[in-house]
Design a protein around this motif. Structure first.
Motif, PDB file in Angstrom:
ATOM      1  N   VAL A1019      46.061  37.188  51.737  1.00  0.00           N
ATOM      2  CA  VAL A1019      47.020  37.916  50.915  1.00  0.00           C
ATOM      3  C   VAL A1019      48.453  37.624  51.329  1.00  0.00           C
ATOM      4  O   VAL A1019      49.309  37.337  50.501  1.00  0.00           O
ATOM      5  CB  VAL A1019      46.738  39.434  50.992  1.00  0.00           C
ATOM      6  N   SER A1020      48.750  37.670  52.621  1.00  0.00           N
ATOM      7  CA  SER A1020      50.142  37.536  53.056  1.00  0.00           C
ATOM      8  C   SER A1020      50.214  37.004  54.469  1.00  0.00           C
ATOM      9  O   SER A1020      49.621  37.581  55.392  1.00  0.00           O
ATOM     10  CB  SER A1020      50.861  38.882  52.972  1.00  0.00           C
ATOM     11  N   GLU A1021      50.928  35.928  54.628  1.00  0.00           N
ATOM     12  CA  GLU A1021      51.188  35.418  55.972  1.00  0.00           C
ATOM     13  C   GLU A1021      52.139  36.342  56.717  1.00  0.00           C
ATOM     14  O   GLU A1021      52.005  36.558  57.923  1.00  0.00           O
ATOM     15  CB  GLU A1021      51.802  34.022  55.870  1.00  0.00           C
ATOM     16  N   GLN A1022      53.105  36.917  55.986  1.00  0.00           N
ATOM     17  CA  GLN A1022      54.063  37.817  56.624  1.00  0.00           C
ATOM     18  C   GLN A1022      53.380  39.032  57.225  1.00  0.00           C
ATOM     19  O   GLN A1022      53.743  39.486  58.315  1.00  0.00           O
ATOM     20  CB  GLN A1022      55.109  38.257  55.598  1.00  0.00           C
ATOM     21  N   LEU A1023      52.378  39.570  56.515  1.00  0.00           N
ATOM     22  CA  LEU A1023      51.668  40.736  57.021  1.00  0.00           C
ATOM     23  C   LEU A1023      50.956  40.416  58.335  1.00  0.00           C
ATOM     24  O   LEU A1023      51.014  41.186  59.297  1.00  0.00           O
ATOM     25  CB  LEU A1023      50.671  41.232  55.967  1.00  0.00           C
ATOM     26  N   GLY A1024      50.283  39.270  58.385  1.00  0.00           N
ATOM     27  CA  GLY A1024      49.617  38.877  59.616  1.00  0.00           C
ATOM     28  C   GLY A1024      50.590  38.688  60.765  1.00  0.00           C
ATOM     29  O   GLY A1024      50.327  39.107  61.905  1.00  0.00           O
ATOM     30  N   GLN A1025      51.728  38.064  60.479  1.00  0.00           N
ATOM     31  CA  GLN A1025      52.722  37.854  61.525  1.00  0.00           C
ATOM     32  C   GLN A1025      53.290  39.181  62.026  1.00  0.00           C
ATOM     33  O   GLN A1025      53.551  39.347  63.224  1.00  0.00           O
ATOM     34  CB  GLN A1025      53.859  36.977  60.985  1.00  0.00           C
ATOM     35  N   ARG A1026      53.448  40.127  61.114  1.00  0.00           N
ATOM     36  CA  ARG A1026      53.997  41.430  61.528  1.00  0.00           C
ATOM     37  C   ARG A1026      53.009  42.175  62.419  1.00  0.00           C
ATOM     38  O   ARG A1026      53.403  42.768  63.439  1.00  0.00           O
ATOM     39  CB  ARG A1026      54.307  42.257  60.278  1.00  0.00           C
ATOM     40  N   ILE A1027      51.729  42.173  62.040  1.00  0.00           N
ATOM     41  CA  ILE A1027      50.714  42.813  62.884  1.00  0.00           C
ATOM     42  C   ILE A1027      50.656  42.140  64.253  1.00  0.00           C
ATOM     43  O   ILE A1027      50.568  42.797  65.295  1.00  0.00           O
ATOM     44  CB  ILE A1027      49.343  42.776  62.188  1.00  0.00           C
ATOM     45  N   TRP A1028      50.685  40.812  64.242  1.00  0.00           N
ATOM     46  CA  TRP A1028      50.667  40.058  65.505  1.00  0.00           C
ATOM     47  C   TRP A1028      51.851  40.456  66.387  1.00  0.00           C
ATOM     48  O   TRP A1028      51.705  40.671  67.597  1.00  0.00           O
ATOM     49  CB  TRP A1028      50.700  38.571  65.196  1.00  0.00           C
ATOM     50  N   GLY A1029      53.034  40.573  65.794  1.00  0.00           N
ATOM     51  CA  GLY A1029      54.214  40.938  66.572  1.00  0.00           C
ATOM     52  C   GLY A1029      54.116  42.326  67.165  1.00  0.00           C
ATOM     53  O   GLY A1029      54.508  42.554  68.325  1.00  0.00           O
ATOM     54  N   ILE A1030      53.585  43.283  66.397  1.00  0.00           N
ATOM     55  CA  ILE A1030      53.448  44.639  66.920  1.00  0.00           C
ATOM     56  C   ILE A1030      52.454  44.672  68.069  1.00  0.00           C
ATOM     57  O   ILE A1030      52.687  45.323  69.105  1.00  0.00           O
ATOM     58  CB  ILE A1030      53.028  45.593  65.783  1.00  0.00           C
ATOM     59  N   LEU A1031      51.329  43.980  67.914  1.00  0.00           N
ATOM     60  CA  LEU A1031      50.341  43.948  68.993  1.00  0.00           C
ATOM     61  C   LEU A1031      50.922  43.346  70.265  1.00  0.00           C
ATOM     62  O   LEU A1031      50.687  43.855  71.374  1.00  0.00           O
ATOM     63  CB  LEU A1031      49.108  43.160  68.540  1.00  0.00           C
ATOM     64  N   GLN A1032      51.675  42.289  70.109  1.00  0.00           N
ATOM     65  CA  GLN A1032      52.202  41.600  71.289  1.00  0.00           C
ATOM     66  C   GLN A1032      53.314  42.401  71.959  1.00  0.00           C
ATOM     67  O   GLN A1032      53.289  42.630  73.176  1.00  0.00           O
ATOM     68  CB  GLN A1032      52.718  40.211  70.886  1.00  0.00           C
ATOM     69  N   LYS A1033      54.300  42.822  71.174  1.00  0.00           N
ATOM     70  CA  LYS A1033      55.499  43.420  71.767  1.00  0.00           C
ATOM     71  C   LYS A1033      55.320  44.893  72.106  1.00  0.00           C
ATOM     72  O   LYS A1033      55.764  45.342  73.162  1.00  0.00           O
ATOM     73  CB  LYS A1033      56.680  43.250  70.805  1.00  0.00           C
TER      74      LYS A1033
END
Length: 1283
Positions: A1019-1033
């Motif tokens: 659905v969205s690459e941006q959504l995946g990147q945002r979830i990834w960023g929250i998990l990491q940071k």
């Protein structure tokens, strides 16, 4: 007399000797006057021999002569040729070597040569004048020069020679000859009065005659030489001397006549010729003022007689308009300025009578336009006529005082403009006419050269222009020309326009009055699109330079006037106003529906609306000044966007002490919406940028939201003012309730002062204000959310001042938790909210998220996991539906392989795939846990599920019937991204859940499940990147982590098992994923998921390790790792990396110690050489960890190793008896064996280990390790007796 005769006879020969040094601009040969001159047919070598013979004879004849009696100013070189002007040795010698220095590049050298020359010539002429007539007449040499009939009868031969040579020299273009010889000619003509003016003029014409046989450059040199010669005569002062001795002398008229005749030959001669005439006129006036008491009209009569009546001048003036002669106009203007009387000689060039108004009237400027257009020939220099015209057009005024008065007047709101004096009105009228006729009508409509000239003239006008006249200068046509030029970069005019704007910016400088005038003029005539069309940032740069409150206020006032079109509005009589109530007054009664003829377009108005709040971006003011600026902007946006006047365009409120104005034509709904949007943004920025919270004891706190609500309420109470749109009953009720609740919360906030409650109240107040604006902006959509938010406010702060409805009492018993209702309300506002509304929602959530319940948090997380697209595999769909009841399967990992074709496109770069190294640096010294229950959806009842479906339905409500609108998936993605922002705030404010709630683990598990879900990538690459960023940071790299007794080990074990399975899962390649980009995206996603599993494992083990569980309780953890290693050794498709396992053993040594025997056993029975050799590295990492620690740890390590000797010997047997076929792997085996023996030796276990080896195994080991055989024997002998 003999020697004297010889000297005199040598003059022609010396002139011949100097022929090489003098310039030769003419082809015409001088006539021979004596038989002694050599014919032109003589060869150069023969002429040189004869010249040397003559020099020898002359030197022999002059040896007895005594040296010169008088000293010379400068000693010439010994070999410098010289001439003498008389016989008997009484005449001073003149050294012709000075002519060479006159052409030097050095100005000092030229001046010294001129001084030496005039000094010697004066002495020569003085000696010549002392001779009697008999001596002069009896000398053949003297007659030789006189016979040329040059008019220099009374001059010494050397003077004649010098004058003739100087005149010829001014025509030379060699180095600086023209400047130097003109200087010499000036001092000679001004010093030696024996040179007659008429003779001088005659010589100039004869010596610098232009013939038909001359080429272009030769003719040009002669013409320029004549010009320089006339200039030298004018500057010498001889004409003034002649006129002072004889007032009827014709020399001035004759001089001006020859200059006019010369100017007619070539255009480039006209302006310097006029300059020479004006220089002469200035000298005449100064001489008259210094020597006589003549004043007034006598000056004028003298100049008219000697200058204006010169032959040819009247005809030159008469033909100027027809041929286009700017120099004639320049001369006429300058002379008219000197004489100050009208004359018919000027013809049509100047009006009669002369005056600024007559000169700059439309008719006269039209007649002069041809002259002014032709002034482009001297580009890039601006013709001298333009500064003269500008000085007449804009006389010297005190611009600073005028601009200051203009600024002060502009800041007095809504006052009538001050009446200008008649002179100011005349100046403005003349400037208007000049710009329309000359700049716009003649130059801008013509060639590129004339457009260039127009910009130069505009800049000259700017130098003397007051800011109040900038709109006249930067007219519509000028701005449009700038726009046209700047929109095309491939023309040479582009740099001209850029340079003009640079000059304009320099002229503005730090003057806010000029800056405002320039911005308004440029944007007004470009419909607010100057930067957009020209693709530049000029207007933006101008706006970013406001630094003071008065400058901002002035700019805001001008923008308001531009919006309401004040300049074209008719001023109404004061008796038309009538008072309707005690608070308001209606004025300027107009027909509101009348067409607007001269108003601004909506483009310009939209720019005004967008520009007002943007001023605040660059301001660096204190809180008080910034608040005053914000108030002015807020009032304008509120008046124009929210209200309309029902009886005219002006309303005065006595309570606000403000005059409210609207455009005469109704404002469009689009512009009203823009005003509301900018008003929301202004309030949101004020909420973010507030420094100190308003104190309880402050009389007027700097609270923009409170001021807006009071302003809004006051306008609502004025009968002649109404909202820009009508509201239904529900919306009107919601509007009033929002106003009342905001007032109550404001009182509560002031009573609390500073603190957490004050922050909560402040954030809720601004959310109420944003919601009020949304009710006005989108009626019928937010009334229900407004009611729910008001209920939350009541429950949160016990707002008993508000009347409670019976429905509220009925629902009080079974009401849900406050935070659940608040979260539901905030989520219902998110889908279609604007950016300022979302900012207010985030502020409210920030201060209330500490009290959020598990149910409220799960409502948010379920939206993140919710998919609209049906699953491709029914089993996967059923598994997703059963997720509510299966708490342990939070990652939704199934036994089948992950389908690589369904991972979609993520575009994650390789650099982001492995974050294990960054996790290594995490602080592992933190202690404590928080409970981590992964109740994914078990706490949600039917009502909660229904509310989530309601949120999703609200997302697509508006997009349902819009063709070409955003898809349902994109809307859902936006909704998820907004909820992720709230979750990020929650994690930031509650990093470790110090109260023991397992909410961080709940957020982690659900976000990880959403990230692993293939649908997220599709659905969205941006959504995946945002979830990834929250998990990491916010989770993995956070300084804090879940701690406390509430974190259950079983939950951590379940999370650990799922992550290790995820790290081991193979990815199946599908034929359907044939696209290269899809394959690359799938590979990147695989790497990201693997990295997530590894980082999650490290994070979970960090939590486990910090709790210090007893060894007996950690058996399940060890069992999980055993299962992982079974798959690692037995399943070739296992994707778990040995480096990942090695890092686990390095960070958590206790896991390796417990796994040593199991790994040795599985490694010894491994079927794959690759896995076996790769596992040796893991064994070595465990052995290294055993070798470190204190004595107690060493004893425990020795015990662990001693219990594993049999398995180690079995592994050694398998390794040495079944050596790998590849050399690299054999090398790794040999290294392992040596290192293992070294560790055994360290623990004194080598002999015991050797005993466990069978003889054939020991022989095989010695054979394979033949190079280390002695080392093995040495290690076995080093055992202590007690081993």
């Amino acid at each position: 007399m003999g020697s004297s005769s010889k000297k005199r006879n040598s003059v022609p020969e010396e002139e011949a000797l100097a022929a090489d040094d003098s310039p030769k601009p003419l082809n015409k040969k001088p006539k021979s006057t004596t038989d002694e001159q050599q014919p032109s047919s003589v060869k150069p070598m023969e002429r040189k021999k004869k010249r040397k013979a003559l020099d020898k004879e002359r030197r022999r004849a002059t040896e007895p002569e005594p040296p010169a009696l008088e000293p010379k100013p400068a000693t010439p070189p010994a070999d410098s040729p010289s001439t003498s002007g008389g016989g008997g040795g009484a005449l001073q010698e003149f050294h012709i070597g000075v002519f060479k220095d006159l052409a030097a590049a050095s100005e000092a050298a030229r001046e010294a040569a001129a001084k030496q020359m005039v000094t010697e010539l004066k002495e020569v002429q003085k000696a010549y004048d002392a001779l009697d007539e008999k001596e002069k007449d009896g000398d053949g040499a003297l007659k030789l020069e006189a016979e040329k009939d040059d008019g220099l009868d009374n001059c010494a031969p050397s003077v004649r020679y010098a004058v003739r040579r100087l005149i010829r020299g001014v025509s030379s273009s060699r180095e600086c000859a023209r400047q130097g010889f003109a200087l010499g000619l000036t001092v000679v003509a001004g010093t030696i009065h024996n040179i007659k003016v008429e003779s001088f003029l005659k010589l100039v014409v004869n010596l610098l005659e232009v013939t038909s046989s001359m080429k272009g450059q030769e003719a040009k040199d002669c013409l320029l030489g004549r010009l320089f010669a006339y200039g030298a005569l004018a500057r010498s002062g001889r004409l003034i001397q002649e006129w002072s001795m004889d007032k009827s002398t014709p020399h001035i008229r004759e001089f001006i006549s020859v200059l006019i005749s010369l100017a007619n030959k070539k255009r480039y001669l006209q302006e310097p010729a006029v300059s020479i005439i004006l220089d002469l006129v200035e000298k005449v006036l100064r001489h008259m003022q210094a020597t006589t008491s003549i004043v007034g009209s006598v000056y004028a009569i003298t100049l008219v007689d000697h200058v204006l009546e010169a032959p040819g001048l009247a005809q030159w003036f008469e033909a100027a308009i027809e041929v286009g002669n700017p120099d004639s106009l320049l001369l006429a203007l300058k002379v008219r300025d000197k004489i100050s009387i009208d004359s018919a000689v000027f013809g049509k060039l100047l009006p009669n009578p002369f005056g600024a108004s007559q000169l700059f009237c439309a008719d006269h400027l039209s007649s002069l336009s041809n002259c002014l257009k032709e002034s482009t020939f001297c580009q890039p220099r601006v013709h001298s006529v333009w500064p003269v015209l500008i000085n007449i057009l804009l006389p010297k005024t005190i611009l600073q005082l005028e601009d200051a008065a203009s600024a002060s007047n502009s800041l007095k709101k809504h006052k009538k403009s001050r009446k200008s004096s008649s002179s100011d009105e005349e100046i403005e009228k003349n400037l208007q006419s000049f710009c329309e006729i000359v700049i716009e009508g003649s130059l801008l409509n013509s060639s590129h050269d004339r457009k260039h000239l127009a910009f130069d003239v505009l800049f000259l006008l700017l130098q003397k222009l007051p800011a109040s006249l900038v709109p006249v200068l930067l007219s519509h046509k000028v701005v449009q020309c700038l726009v046209d030029v700047l929109s095309t970069k491939n023309t040479w005019l582009y740099k001209v326009a850029q340079h003009f704007l640079k000059q304009l910016s320099d002229w503005v400088g730090d003057d806010d009055v000029r800056r405002v005038a320039v911005i308004v003029a440029i944007q007004k005539h470009s419909n607010g699109k100057f930067d957009r069309i020209t693709r530049t940032k000029h207007v933006k740069d101008f706006m970013s330079q406001f630094r003071t409150e008065p400058g901002c206020m002035l700019f805001i006032q001008n923008l308001m006037n531009l919006f309401v079109d004040e300049g074209n509005a008719l001023e109404e009589p004061s008796d038309q106003s009538q008072t309707t109530d005690e608070n308001s007054e209606i004025g300027s009664i107009e027909d509101k529906d009348s067409p607007r003829t001269n108003g601004n377009s909506d483009f310009l108005k939209s720019w005004v609306i967008e520009s007002l709040p943007s001023i605040l971006k660059f301001l660096k003011l204190d809180h008080e000044e910034k608040f005053r600026v914000q108030k002015e902007i807020m009032k304008f946006l509120a008046v124009q966007g929210l209200f309309t006047a029902s009886l005219g365009s002006e309303v005065t409120s006595f309570e606000l002490q403000e005059k409210l104005r609207w455009p005469k034509s109704p404002t469009s709904n689009t512009l009203c919406k823009m005003c509301i949007d900018q008003l929301q943004l202004l309030l949101a920025n004020a909420l973010k940028g507030e420094g100190l919270r308003p104190l309880a004891n402050s009389i007027e706190p700097n609270d923009l939201g409170s001021y807006f609500m009071k302003f809004f309420g006051t306008l609502c109470n004025i009968p002649s003012v109404s909202l820009f749109r009508s509201l239904d009953g529900e919306d009107e009720k919601a509007l009033k309730n929002l106003q009342a609740m905001e007032a109550i919360l404001f009182k509560e906030e002031r009573s609390h002062g500073c603190g957490t409650d004050a922050n909560r109240l402040h954030a809720l107040r601004y959310l109420l204000i944003q919601l009020l604006l949304h009710v006005l902006l989108r009626p019928g959509e937010y009334s229900e959310a407004a009611s729910e938010l008001i209920i939350c406010c009541k429950k949160a702060f016990s707002a008993s001042d508000l009347p409670e409805s019976p429905e509220d009492d009925a629902e009080a018993d079974d009401a849900p938790e406050l935070m659940d209702v608040l979260v539901d309300t905030l989520l219902s506002l998110l889908p279609q909210s604007s950016a300022p509304m979302r900012s207010s929602i985030e502020q409210v959530f920030k201060y209330f998220c500490g009290d959020i319940t598990d149910d409220g948090l799960m409502r948010m997380l379920r939206v993140i996991k919710r998919n609209l697209k049906p699953a491709r595999h029914p089993d996967a769909a059923r598994a997703d539906d059963e997720d509510d009841d299966e708490d342990d399967d939070f990652l939704n990992i199934e036994d089948e392989e992950i389908d690589q074709a369904e991972t979609g496109e993520t575009g994650e770069s390789d650099g982001q795939t492995d974050d294990s190294e960054s996790v290594v640096e995490m602080d592992e010294s933190d202690h404590g846990h928080s409970e981590a229950s992964d109740d994914s959806d078990s706490g949600m009842d039917d009502d909660a599920m229904f509310r989530i479906d309601t949120y999703l339905a609200q997302i697509f409500k508006e997009k349902k019937n819009q063709a070409g609108g955003e898809t349902a998936h994109s809307q859902l993605v936006l909704f998820k991204l907004r909820i992720l922002s709230l979750l990020e705030i929650f994690l930031h404010e509650n990093p470790g859940n110090v109260l023991g709630k397992p909410q961080v683990l709940m957020v982690y598990s659900n976000l990880a499940q959403a990230f692993v879900n293939p649908h997220t990538a599709e659905v969205s690459e941006q959504l995946g990147q945002r979830i990834w960023g929250i998990l990491q940071k916010q989770i993995f790299k956070a300084k804090d982590y879940p701690r406390g007794d509430g974190v259950q080990l079983s939950t951590l074990e379940s999370l650990l098992e799922r992550n290790l399975k995820l790290a081991s899962k193979p990815f199946k390649k599908q034929k359907s994923a044939s696209n290269t980009s899809k394959k690359s995206a799938a590979l990147n996603r695989q790497k990201m998921i693997s990295s997530l599993a590894q980082t999650s494992t490290f994070w979970i083990l960090k939590i486990v390790d910090s709790r210090n569980f007893p060894q007996s309780e950690l058996e399940r953890v060890i069992q999980i790792f055993r299962e992982v290693f079974v798959g690692y050794f037995d399943n070739k498709k296992s994707q778990i990396k040995s480096g990942f396992l090695k890092e686990i053993f390095r960070r958590r040594p206790w896991i390796g110690h417990a796994m040593l025997g199991f790994i040795l056993e599985r490694c010894g029975s491994a079927k794959s050489d690759f896995r076996r050799v790769e596992a040796l590295d893991l064994v070595m990492e465990i052995l290294k960890s055993l070798a470190t620690g204190n004595s107690d740890e060493q004893n425990a390590s020795k015990k662990i190793l001693k219990n594993s000797l049999d398995k180690l010997s079995h592994l050694m047997k398998e390794l040495v008896t079944n050596m790998p076929s590849k050399q690299a792997r054999r090398t790794e085996v040999q290294k392992f064996c040596v290192k293992a023996l070294e560790f055994l030796s360290k623990f004194n276990l080598t002999k015991q280990f050797v005993k466990t080896l069978a003889p054939d195994t020991q022989a095989a080991l010695e054979t394979q390790l033949e190079k280390n055989k002695l080392e093995i024997q040495r290690l076995s002998k080093r055992q202590s007796p007690d081993s």
